[in-house]
Design a protein around this motif. Sequence first.
Motif, PDB file in Angstrom:
ATOM      1  N   GLU A 178       0.838  -1.200   0.000  1.00 44.99           N
ATOM      2  CA  GLU A 178       0.000   0.000   0.000  1.00 44.99           C
ATOM      3  C   GLU A 178       0.868   1.244   0.000  1.00 44.99           C
ATOM      4  O   GLU A 178       1.840   1.342   0.757  1.00 44.99           O
ATOM      5  CB  GLU A 178      -0.904  -0.003   1.235  1.00 44.99           C
ATOM      6  N   ARG A 179       0.522   2.180  -0.866  1.00 47.52           N
ATOM      7  CA  ARG A 179       1.260   3.438  -0.912  1.00 47.52           C
ATOM      8  C   ARG A 179       1.178   4.131   0.440  1.00 47.52           C
ATOM      9  O   ARG A 179       0.105   4.218   1.041  1.00 47.52           O
ATOM     10  CB  ARG A 179       0.679   4.341  -1.996  1.00 47.52           C
ATOM     11  N   LYS A 180       2.324   4.614   0.917  1.00 48.98           N
ATOM     12  CA  LYS A 180       2.388   5.256   2.226  1.00 48.98           C
ATOM     13  C   LYS A 180       2.350   6.759   2.054  1.00 48.98           C
ATOM     14  O   LYS A 180       3.211   7.351   1.406  1.00 48.98           O
ATOM     15  CB  LYS A 180       3.663   4.856   2.971  1.00 48.98           C
ATOM     16  N   GLY A 181       1.336   7.413   2.647  1.00 49.14           N
ATOM     17  CA  GLY A 181       1.248   8.864   2.620  1.00 49.14           C
ATOM     18  C   GLY A 181       2.275   9.491   3.542  1.00 49.14           C
ATOM     19  O   GLY A 181       2.679   8.900   4.533  1.00 49.14           O
ATOM     20  N   GLN A 182       2.677  10.709   3.213  1.00 51.90           N
ATOM     21  CA  GLN A 182       3.671  11.412   4.022  1.00 51.90           C
ATOM     22  C   GLN A 182       3.053  12.528   4.859  1.00 51.90           C
ATOM     23  O   GLN A 182       3.759  13.228   5.556  1.00 51.90           O
ATOM     24  CB  GLN A 182       4.758  11.996   3.117  1.00 51.90           C
TER      25      GLN A 182
ATOM     26  N   GLN B 202      22.107   8.458  14.408  1.00 56.77           N
ATOM     27  CA  GLN B 202      21.409   9.278  13.421  1.00 56.77           C
ATOM     28  C   GLN B 202      22.169   9.110  12.113  1.00 56.77           C
ATOM     29  O   GLN B 202      23.343   9.447  12.027  1.00 56.77           O
ATOM     30  CB  GLN B 202      21.389  10.738  13.861  1.00 56.77           C
ATOM     31  N   PHE B 203      21.517   8.540  11.116  1.00 58.51           N
ATOM     32  CA  PHE B 203      22.189   8.321   9.839  1.00 58.51           C
ATOM     33  C   PHE B 203      21.506   9.172   8.784  1.00 58.51           C
ATOM     34  O   PHE B 203      20.308   9.052   8.545  1.00 58.51           O
ATOM     35  CB  PHE B 203      22.150   6.846   9.448  1.00 58.51           C
ATOM     36  N   THR B 204      22.279  10.044   8.165  1.00 59.66           N
ATOM     37  CA  THR B 204      21.764  10.928   7.123  1.00 59.66           C
ATOM     38  C   THR B 204      22.052  10.297   5.769  1.00 59.66           C
ATOM     39  O   THR B 204      23.191   9.911   5.489  1.00 59.66           O
ATOM     40  CB  THR B 204      22.424  12.309   7.215  1.00 59.66           C
ATOM     41  N   VAL B 205      21.035  10.193   4.923  1.00 59.47           N
ATOM     42  CA  VAL B 205      21.203   9.500   3.650  1.00 59.47           C
ATOM     43  C   VAL B 205      20.430  10.219   2.549  1.00 59.47           C
ATOM     44  O   VAL B 205      19.376  10.811   2.796  1.00 59.47           O
ATOM     45  CB  VAL B 205      20.751   8.023   3.771  1.00 59.47           C
ATOM     46  N   ASN B 206      20.963  10.185   1.343  1.00 61.73           N
ATOM     47  CA  ASN B 206      20.258  10.740   0.200  1.00 61.73           C
ATOM     48  C   ASN B 206      19.061   9.853  -0.132  1.00 61.73           C
ATOM     49  O   ASN B 206      19.179   8.628  -0.187  1.00 61.73           O
ATOM     50  CB  ASN B 206      21.213  10.811  -1.002  1.00 61.73           C
ATOM     51  N   GLY B 207      17.901  10.464  -0.348  1.00 58.50           N
ATOM     52  CA  GLY B 207      16.681   9.695  -0.589  1.00 58.50           C
ATOM     53  C   GLY B 207      16.782   8.749  -1.764  1.00 58.50           C
ATOM     54  O   GLY B 207      16.156   7.679  -1.767  1.00 58.50           O
ATOM     55  N   ARG B 208      17.586   9.095  -2.791  1.00 57.11           N
ATOM     56  CA  ARG B 208      17.681   8.226  -3.961  1.00 57.11           C
ATOM     57  C   ARG B 208      18.382   6.912  -3.648  1.00 57.11           C
ATOM     58  O   ARG B 208      18.331   5.973  -4.450  1.00 57.11           O
ATOM     59  CB  ARG B 208      18.414   8.949  -5.103  1.00 57.11           C
TER      60      ARG B 208
ATOM     61  N   SER C 206      12.334   5.866  12.005  1.00 53.96           N
ATOM     62  CA  SER C 206      11.611   7.045  11.520  1.00 53.96           C
ATOM     63  C   SER C 206      12.573   7.917  10.738  1.00 53.96           C
ATOM     64  O   SER C 206      13.792   7.828  10.909  1.00 53.96           O
ATOM     65  CB  SER C 206      11.016   7.837  12.692  1.00 53.96           C
ATOM     66  N   TYR C 207      12.030   8.748   9.841  1.00 52.58           N
ATOM     67  CA  TYR C 207      12.897   9.613   9.061  1.00 52.58           C
ATOM     68  C   TYR C 207      12.280  10.996   8.936  1.00 52.58           C
ATOM     69  O   TYR C 207      11.073  11.178   9.037  1.00 52.58           O
ATOM     70  CB  TYR C 207      13.176   9.020   7.675  1.00 52.58           C
TER      71      TYR C 207
ATOM     72  N   SER D 220      17.523  12.713   3.945  1.00 57.90           N
ATOM     73  CA  SER D 220      16.619  12.087   4.918  1.00 57.90           C
ATOM     74  C   SER D 220      17.434  11.608   6.111  1.00 57.90           C
ATOM     75  O   SER D 220      18.439  10.906   5.943  1.00 57.90           O
ATOM     76  CB  SER D 220      15.883  10.906   4.272  1.00 57.90           C
ATOM     77  N   VAL D 221      16.998  11.981   7.305  1.00 58.46           N
ATOM     78  CA  VAL D 221      17.703  11.628   8.529  1.00 58.46           C
ATOM     79  C   VAL D 221      16.928  10.516   9.235  1.00 58.46           C
ATOM     80  O   VAL D 221      15.771  10.704   9.621  1.00 58.46           O
ATOM     81  CB  VAL D 221      17.860  12.848   9.456  1.00 58.46           C
TER      82      VAL D 221
END
Length: 225
Positions: free
Chosen positions: A53-57, A102-108, A118-119, A137-138
């Motif tokens: 199911e598509r997750k809304g933001q 806390q891991f910061t990552v590029n969404g792609r 959580s992000y 995204s963190v």
Amino acid sequence: MKGDLFSSQHMVRPAAAPGMSVENAKCVKYAVHGEMYARQGAMVAYRGDLAFERKGQGVGGMLKRAVTGEGLPLMAVRGQGEAWFAHEAQNCFIVEVEPGDQFTVNGRNVLCFDASLSYEIKTVKGSGITGGGLFNSVFTGQGRLGLVCDGDPLVIPVSEQAPVYVDTDAVVGWTTHLRTSLHRSQSIGSMLRGGSGEAVQLMFQGEGFVVVRPSELTPQKSQQH
């Protein structure tokens, strides 16, 4: 049926435990018992009783995505079964996020992750408007995060004595205690003469690790993401 295709090298095995594991260099397997999240369209196969199911933001997430372009198009996967995730035959690897991390990552580069994580989409500190909109995204909490990368990622240690400079298109992610700022490695005169193509990098200072893809983002790839 015989042949190399049906050898143990390619044959999948039942999951040894619930959760995420690397099936092979290009694919992550997730033994779902409840709920997890994945990049929309990343599921390549599944078995068992699973629903996608598509997750809304939410309104806040939608606004951030509109402004930053960094929103994660996610889907929730619920039920009991096994699912396999991949993206454009990119290499897959797993990051263990622990309490206080806390891991910061590029969404792609996000493929899938545990529901216990959580992000939040945040501006890269120090990038400013001149960074062309550097947003990542963190991830926080406790759980596993599945990532993809063109090629084998480079994990470079950073220390106070030895800061690291990374092309903004090559950054995959970095750990908690690193500070970021833009660094100009090319003089104005050099830029006016045509430049080297390496005018600005993201500088990392502090104690931790930065993950880098072994290639820059091409214009074609940029449009796809």
